[in-house]
Design an enzyme around this catalytic site. Structure first.
Site: not given
Ligand code: GLN
Length: 483
Positions: A76, A151, A175
């Protein structure tokens, strides 16, 4: 070699069916033909990949190389990696080539894994749809106009599309698990503190945790073996005896008590997702597990608590991007304040700015007690709910998300709608628990559905074993999108 798992790649390399160089070349050529449809990979560095693959072949030829030697992986875009652009999918870091490597990446490099490239993601890991990336939206390999999730959407999409046998993701509020679920792959978020956060660009430091994403639980176990470990460069890193997560993979699950939280099966849950979880329940029962109903009464408060805490931490973490030390600097400015303002307003995207605004607000004098302190109190109640639940069951099973992947563009004007989709994943991060997502079927449109297993602290081995037992008798994880 298409459609091979990590374990199969290990075997093929050991038995000299393929060299690490050939394997890397095959994946690179797949990426070149398929990635334009998906936008899942944001950076390639062929020279570096091929050099790493050649080094892996040398180590394999000498014998005694670690098991993962020569197996390709995609990181990532938030893991810093020396010599690679490490941009967090942000304009702010678009020109940032990292001078050092994250510990978790270093751990995987030390066992010989070969970097194929860098995966697209939501900007600074903020989002649930991978639409906030500076490099554009990632498409779901099962249906190109649907979201891949976020994400870690790029990481999930590359594994689903078989552009890499494995990818690394990070999970602050879901995410790893949510995109894994939307793309039909397996992913695990370990107990907070198990994997070093050093070199992983911080979003919300008390919630962030890196984890592996692959086709199977067995692959995740193998990767996790090399990822976890104490790191003195991370002040929240845990010092624990090393475990071999592949060792416990053949334990029978007879007698295991699985809790189904009633709050996870309420009104907002799509009927096809509920049905898929029932199918997993049936598989577990057939193998002798006992099913009990449990309650996690503060579930509905998790979204509010999470978005206050995550935004608060994000607003402080992202204050370092000021145009002075590294990252984007506006080309024209009058004075220092003007430079800060312009660099930050031009360098960050809309979702990141929204979080910084919310975070600054909830931390400000006068609102701190009303929002931030309250959110921390809720966090404790949410963590206590899980501890109560684990008195009645060994693990918790539920959905990962309220629905399967939806169409791109459907929540862009309504961020709160997007946030609400994190209802089943954020409580886990607030409590610091391990949890994983595994394929559990498909809906009537042919889109994957994931099931979530949540365990008590340090029960990664148990979760991986349960998922592995399910994967022994199901083939959802073997299905591949036709690209
Ligand atoms: N959707 C969540 C957020 O926007 C989780 C994102 C994540 O786990 N990085 O914060």
């Amino acid at each position: 070699m298409k459609n091979t798992t990590v374990i199969e790649s290990v075997r093929a390399l050991k038995n000299k069916k393929i060299s690490a160089l050939e394997l890397a070349q095959e994946y690179l050529s797949q990426i070149k033909t398929q990635n334009p449809k998906l936008n899942a990979v944001v950076t390639l560095n062929e020279e570096c990949t091929l050099a790493e693959a050649k080094a892996a072949d040398k180590a394999l030829a000498q014998g005694n190389a670690p098991d993962l030697t020569g197996v390709p992986i995609i990181y990532k875009d938030l893991f810093c990696q020396k010599g690679w652009r490490s941009a967090c999918a942000s304009k702010m870091l678009d020109s940032f080539v990292s001078p050092y490597t994250a510990t978790v990446v270093e751990n995987l490099q030390n066992v010989g894994m070969v970097t194929l490239g860098r995966a697209n993601m939501d900007e600074f890991a903020m989002g649930s749809t991978n639409e906030s990336s500076f490099y554009g939206t990632v498409s779901n390999p099962w249906q190109l106009d649907a979201i891949a999730g976020g994400s870690s959407g790029g990481s999930a999409a590359v594994v689903a599309a078989r552009l890499a046998p494995a990818a690394l993701g990070s999970d602050t509020g879901g995410s790893i698990r949510q995109p894994a679920s939307y793309c039909g792959i397996t992913g695990i978020k370990p107990t907070y503190g198990m994997v070093s956060r050093f070199g992983m660009v911080a979003y919300a430091s008390s919630l962030d945790q890196a984890g592996p994403m692959a086709q199977t639980a067995e692959d995740c176990a193998l990767l996790l073996n090399s990822m976890v470990g104490f790191d003195q460069k991370d002040s929240t890193s845990l010092e624990r005896a090393k475990e071999d997560y592949t060792q416990g993979l053949n334990q029978p699950i007879k007698g295991l008590t699985v809790g189904l939280p009633k709050e996870y099966f309420s009104d907002g849950l799509d009927a096809e997702v509920a049905k898929a979880i029932e199918d997993v329940v049936a598989q577990l029962q057939a193998q002798g597990a006992n099913i009990v109903q449990i309650s996690l009464p503060h579930t509905e408060l998790s979204i509010a608590s999470y978005y206050v805490i995550a935004s608060a931490e994000a607003s402080t973490n992202l204050s370092r991007f000021d145009g002075v030390r590294y990252g984007y600097r506006t080309p024209q400015y009058d004075d220092l304040t003007d430079m800060y303002e312009k660099s930050r307003s031009e360098g960050f995207g809309a979702e990141v700015k929204r979080r910084i605004m919310i975070g600054t607000y909830v931390l400000s004098h006068g609102y701190y007690d009303a929002y931030y302190v309250k959110a921390q109190q809720l966090r404790r109640l949410i963590a206590n709910d899980f501890q109560e639940a684990f008195k009645k069951c060994d693990v918790i099973l539920g959905p990962v998300t309220p629905s399967a992947a939806y169409l791109q563009g459907s929540v862009q004007d309504d961020p709160v709608k997007m946030y609400l989709g994190d209802i089943y994943t954020t409580p886990v991060n607030l409590a610091g628990l391990p949890a994983m997502s595994l394929p559990a079927g498909f809906n009537s449109k042919g889109l994957p559905i994931g099931a979530q297993l949540i365990g008590d602290y340090f029960t990664e081995a148990k979760l991986l074993n349960i998922a592995h037992q399910i994967q022994q008798v199901t083939d959802w994880h073997k299905k591949m999108p036709a690209l």
